[in-house]
Design an enzyme around this catalytic site. Structure first.
Site, PDB file in Angstrom:
ATOM      1  N   GLY A  14      76.914  60.230  57.804  1.00 11.17           N
ATOM      2  CA  GLY A  14      78.287  60.216  58.319  1.00 11.17           C
ATOM      3  C   GLY A  14      79.060  61.457  57.924  1.00 11.17           C
ATOM      4  N   CYS A  41      69.504  58.462  54.137  1.00  9.41           N
ATOM      5  CA  CYS A  41      68.571  58.462  55.274  1.00  9.41           C
ATOM      6  C   CYS A  41      67.474  59.510  55.101  1.00  9.41           C
ATOM      7  CB  CYS A  41      69.333  58.697  56.577  1.00  9.41           C
ATOM      8  SG  CYS A  41      68.234  58.904  57.981  1.00  9.41           S
ATOM      9  N   CYS A  46      65.463  56.192  55.492  1.00  7.39           N
ATOM     10  CA  CYS A  46      64.766  56.126  56.787  1.00  7.39           C
ATOM     11  C   CYS A  46      63.587  57.099  56.902  1.00  7.39           C
ATOM     12  CB  CYS A  46      65.723  56.446  57.930  1.00  7.39           C
ATOM     13  SG  CYS A  46      67.375  55.802  57.723  1.00  7.39           S
ATOM     14  N   LYS A  49      60.728  56.694  54.259  1.00  8.74           N
ATOM     15  CA  LYS A  49      60.174  55.351  54.534  1.00  8.74           C
ATOM     16  C   LYS A  49      59.237  55.388  55.734  1.00  8.74           C
ATOM     17  CE  LYS A  49      61.793  53.038  57.503  1.00  8.74           C
ATOM     18  NZ  LYS A  49      63.021  52.282  57.466  1.00  8.74           N
ATOM     19  N   GLY A 177      64.305  39.591  51.247  1.00 12.59           N
ATOM     20  CA  GLY A 177      63.693  39.268  52.543  1.00 12.59           C
ATOM     21  C   GLY A 177      64.380  39.994  53.674  1.00 12.59           C
ATOM     22  N   TYR A 179      65.541  44.035  55.522  1.00 15.38           N
ATOM     23  CA  TYR A 179      64.878  45.217  56.088  1.00 15.38           C
ATOM     24  C   TYR A 179      63.939  45.884  55.069  1.00 15.38           C
ATOM     25  CZ  TYR A 179      68.153  46.101  60.071  1.00 15.38           C
ATOM     26  OH  TYR A 179      68.882  46.057  61.230  1.00 15.38           O
ATOM     27  N   ILE A 180      64.531  46.256  53.908  1.00 10.09           N
ATOM     28  CA  ILE A 180      63.773  47.092  52.970  1.00 10.09           C
ATOM     29  C   ILE A 180      62.595  46.314  52.391  1.00 10.09           C
ATOM     30  CG2 ILE A 180      63.921  48.406  50.805  1.00 10.09           C
ATOM     31  CD1 ILE A 180      66.782  49.116  51.489  1.00 10.09           C
ATOM     32  N   GLU A 183      59.785  45.984  55.005  1.00 12.82           N
ATOM     33  CA  GLU A 183      59.188  47.293  55.296  1.00 12.82           C
ATOM     34  C   GLU A 183      58.299  47.753  54.139  1.00 12.82           C
ATOM     35  OE1 GLU A 183      62.450  49.155  58.421  1.00 12.82           O
ATOM     36  OE2 GLU A 183      62.523  49.846  56.363  1.00 12.82           O
ATOM     37  N   ARG A 200      64.213  34.223  48.649  1.00 13.83           N
ATOM     38  CA  ARG A 200      64.893  33.018  48.149  1.00 13.83           C
ATOM     39  C   ARG A 200      65.181  31.974  49.222  1.00 13.83           C
ATOM     40  NH1 ARG A 200      70.980  35.359  46.844  1.00 13.83           N
ATOM     41  NH2 ARG A 200      71.496  36.018  48.949  1.00 13.83           N
ATOM     42  N   ARG A 206      67.074  37.038  57.543  1.00 11.36           N
ATOM     43  CA  ARG A 206      68.215  36.232  57.988  1.00 11.36           C
ATOM     44  C   ARG A 206      69.051  37.034  58.989  1.00 11.36           C
ATOM     45  NH1 ARG A 206      73.217  35.300  55.729  1.00 11.36           N
ATOM     46  NH2 ARG A 206      72.696  36.510  53.863  1.00 11.36           N
ATOM     47  N   GLY A 263      69.778  44.120  48.953  1.00 11.48           N
ATOM     48  CA  GLY A 263      71.040  44.575  49.524  1.00 11.48           C
ATOM     49  C   GLY A 263      71.560  45.827  48.834  1.00 11.48           C
ATOM     50  N   ASP A 304      78.114  53.530  55.447  1.00  7.36           N
ATOM     51  CA  ASP A 304      77.792  52.378  54.592  1.00  7.36           C
ATOM     52  C   ASP A 304      78.911  52.023  53.608  1.00  7.36           C
ATOM     53  OD1 ASP A 304      75.388  52.520  55.857  1.00  7.36           O
ATOM     54  OD2 ASP A 304      74.184  52.905  54.065  1.00  7.36           O
ATOM     55  N   ALA A 342      65.669  48.539  64.708  1.00 11.09           N
ATOM     56  CA  ALA A 342      64.227  48.333  64.555  1.00 11.09           C
ATOM     57  C   ALA A 342      63.932  48.109  63.092  1.00 11.09           C
ATOM     58  CB  ALA A 342      63.469  49.555  65.044  1.00 11.09           C
ATOM     59  N   HIS A 438      52.012  50.328  83.987  1.00  4.06           N
ATOM     60  CA  HIS A 438      50.793  49.576  83.715  1.00  4.06           C
ATOM     61  C   HIS A 438      49.637  50.488  83.346  1.00  4.06           C
ATOM     62  CE1 HIS A 438      48.096  46.173  84.037  1.00  4.06           C
ATOM     63  NE2 HIS A 438      47.281  46.930  84.743  1.00  4.06           N
ATOM     64  N   GLU A 443      55.672  46.720  79.812  1.00  4.81           N
ATOM     65  CA  GLU A 443      55.781  46.106  81.141  1.00  4.81           C
ATOM     66  C   GLU A 443      56.096  44.608  81.060  1.00  4.81           C
ATOM     67  OE1 GLU A 443      52.217  46.047  83.608  1.00  4.81           O
ATOM     68  OE2 GLU A 443      50.946  46.022  81.823  1.00  4.81           O
TER      69      GLU A 443
END
Ligand code: NDP
Length: 449
Positions: A14, A41, A46, A49, A177, A179-180, A183, A200, A206, A263, A304, A342, A438, A443
């Site tokens: 940012g 990042c 990101c 990672k 549980g 993103y991080i 991954e 937990r 979630r 978090g 953030d 993603a 295809h 598709e």
């Protein structure tokens, strides 16, 4: 007269975008950073990672290759080579970021910034402290891993340290549980560590579509990750070279490394913000209006540090919007509708719009759910036991697609295009009217009946 028209504290996604754009609009801009230009990042998020994800996927690719006639490839993985090459790439990117700022006449100062009054910032570096003044100030200091207060937590690492481990331990336990956590569990497992994931709650990730969450857990277990739901850590005890984790279910487990991914908390402590009247939420996030202005007129915040969705592209868009508003006479704010995201889990997830659970709440009986579960063509010959899932949620009244979810290879790449369609208000009929590419996985999105 102030030293700068605009001074930015924090050179992450940012802050870098806001400072560069403000300078482009003619402002005199300064930027301070106490670590490395690029922020989470680029330096410890990101980018490294994703490089780790690539590294870890090779073990499955090698196995896949055998079904196509290749003989067993080398399974020797060298962690230090990965770290060295990753570090080289991060250095290169950091250099590019710095160069780009300098090319736009943004002055970069290696120092920690603290607000003394609404227009004065104290800059502290290793060997000096000085004060500068600025008309407008941006706080873009991001967030930092937040670890719960569990006995023995000092033995655990966060993702920050995971990028610099000297060696890859044999057994790794990831707590969380989100993103991080998912991954990194995929990364460690793919690189050959015996990996456990402790979460937990009832189901990992979630907030995402429940079916996709359950599917990821199944696939992770198939790949060998020991995923335990409804399980948390109540104590970490060092026992020689290993750690004993005391769990909420009464069990204990031994591991060589514990990584918490529970978090991230806004970086606002000791910045002098409260003393100036900059209002913070209870968890330290800066409260801003729709144009990123804090409760003090000339102090702004993006990314953030303001809470919201902790995603790089959001911080970048907010930084650009702020610069346009303040320095180009163009009031601009970010439209937070249809934000695609993603998760680079294995398999990866791409998602945009509502989960089925949220869509039911909003559309009730009008909701139509389309789903397709299939085996990727590549895995027919490779024999990999992995199936993909695609879901589309449609408001039956308007025929508009209100949610799209995919778990399977290339999800992140595919969902970006789908997000454009949703942003444009595409209907299911328009998806159906689109000719398929295809043979591809993408598709499936235009063939769902
Ligand atoms: P998340 O908020 O995604 O997940 C935190 C996890 O930790 C949740 O599962 C949460 O459980 C759990 N948790 C929280 N507190 C505790 C506790 N005291 N004890 C045990 N478990 C706990 O945070 P992350 O740290 O994974 O990532 C931070 C943010 O970074 C993400 O929200 C995302 O915005 C961003 N990010 C984005 C990526 C991407 O775009 N691919 C990649 C990585 C990060 P519960 O669900 O029960 O609250």
């Amino acid at each position: 007269m102030y030293d700068y028209d605009f001074f930015v504290i924090g050179a992450g996604s940012g802050g870098v975008r806001a400072s560069r754009m403000a300078a482009t609009y003619g402002a005199k801009v300064g930027l301070c950073e106490d670590y490395r230009v690029g922020g989470t990042c680029v330096i410890r998020g990101c980018v490294p990672k994703k490089l780790f994800v690539y590294a870890s996927e090779f073990s499955s690719h090698f196995r896949d290759a055998m079904g196509f006639g290749w003989s067993q490839a080398s399974h020797n993985f060298d962690w230090s080579t990965l770290i060295a090459n990753k570090d080289k790439e991060i250095d290169r990117l950091e250099g590019l970021y710095g160069q780009n700022l300098e090319n736009h006449n943004v002055e970069i100062i290696q120092a920690r910034g603290k607000l003394i009054d609404a227009h004065t910032i104290e800059l502290t570096s290793e060997n000096s402290t000085r004060k500068i003044t600025a008309d407008k100030i941006l706080i873009s200091t991001g967030a930092w891993p937040s670890m719960p207060n569990v006995p023995g937590i000092e033995h655990a690492i966060s993702s920050n340290e995971a990028f610099q481990l000297e060696k890859l331990p044999k057994r790794i336990t990831v707590v969380g549980g989100g993103y991080i956590a998912v991954e990194f569990a995929g990364i460690f497992n793919g690189l050959g560590a015996q990996t456990s994931l402790l979460y937990r709650g009832e189901e990992i990730l979630r907030g995402f579509d429940l079916e996709v969450r359950a599917k990821l857990r199944d696939e992770m277990i198939k790949k060998g990750v020991d995923v335990r739901i409804n399980t948390n850590v109540i104590g970490i005890i060092k026992n020689g070279d290993e750690y004993i984790l005391k769990l909420t279910d009464g069990n204990e487990m031994a591991t060589d490394l514990v990584m918490y991914a529970t978090g991230r908390k806004a970086n606002t402590a000791n910045m002098g913000l409260e003393d100036l009247g900059v209002k913070l939420k209870g968890n330290g996030e800066i409260i801003v209006d729709e144009y990123y202005k804090s409760s003090v007129d000339n102090i702004f915040a993006v990314g953030d540090v303001t809470g919201g969705m902790q995603l790089t592209p959001i911080a970048i868009k907010e930084g650009a919007a702020l610069a346009a508003t303040q320095f180009n006479d163009t009031p601009t704010f970010v439209n937070y509708d249809h934000i695609p995201t993603a998760i680079f889990s294995q398999p990866p997830i791409g998602t945009v719009g509502l989960s089925e659970e949220d869509a039911i709440e909003q559309y009730g009986d009008d909701l139509k759910v389309y789903r397709s579960e299939y085996k990727s063509m590549k895995f027919t010959l490779s024999g990999r036991d992995e199936r993909s899932l695609i879901k589309m949620l449609v408001d039956g009244k308007t025929d508009k697609v209100v949610g799209a979810h995919m778990i399977g290879p290339d999800s992140a790449e595919i969902i970006q295009g789908i997000a454009i369609a949703l942003k444009c208000g595409a209907t299911k009929a328009q998806f159906d009217d689109t000719v398929a590419v295809h043979p591809s996985s993408a598709e499936e999105f235009v063939l769902m009946k």
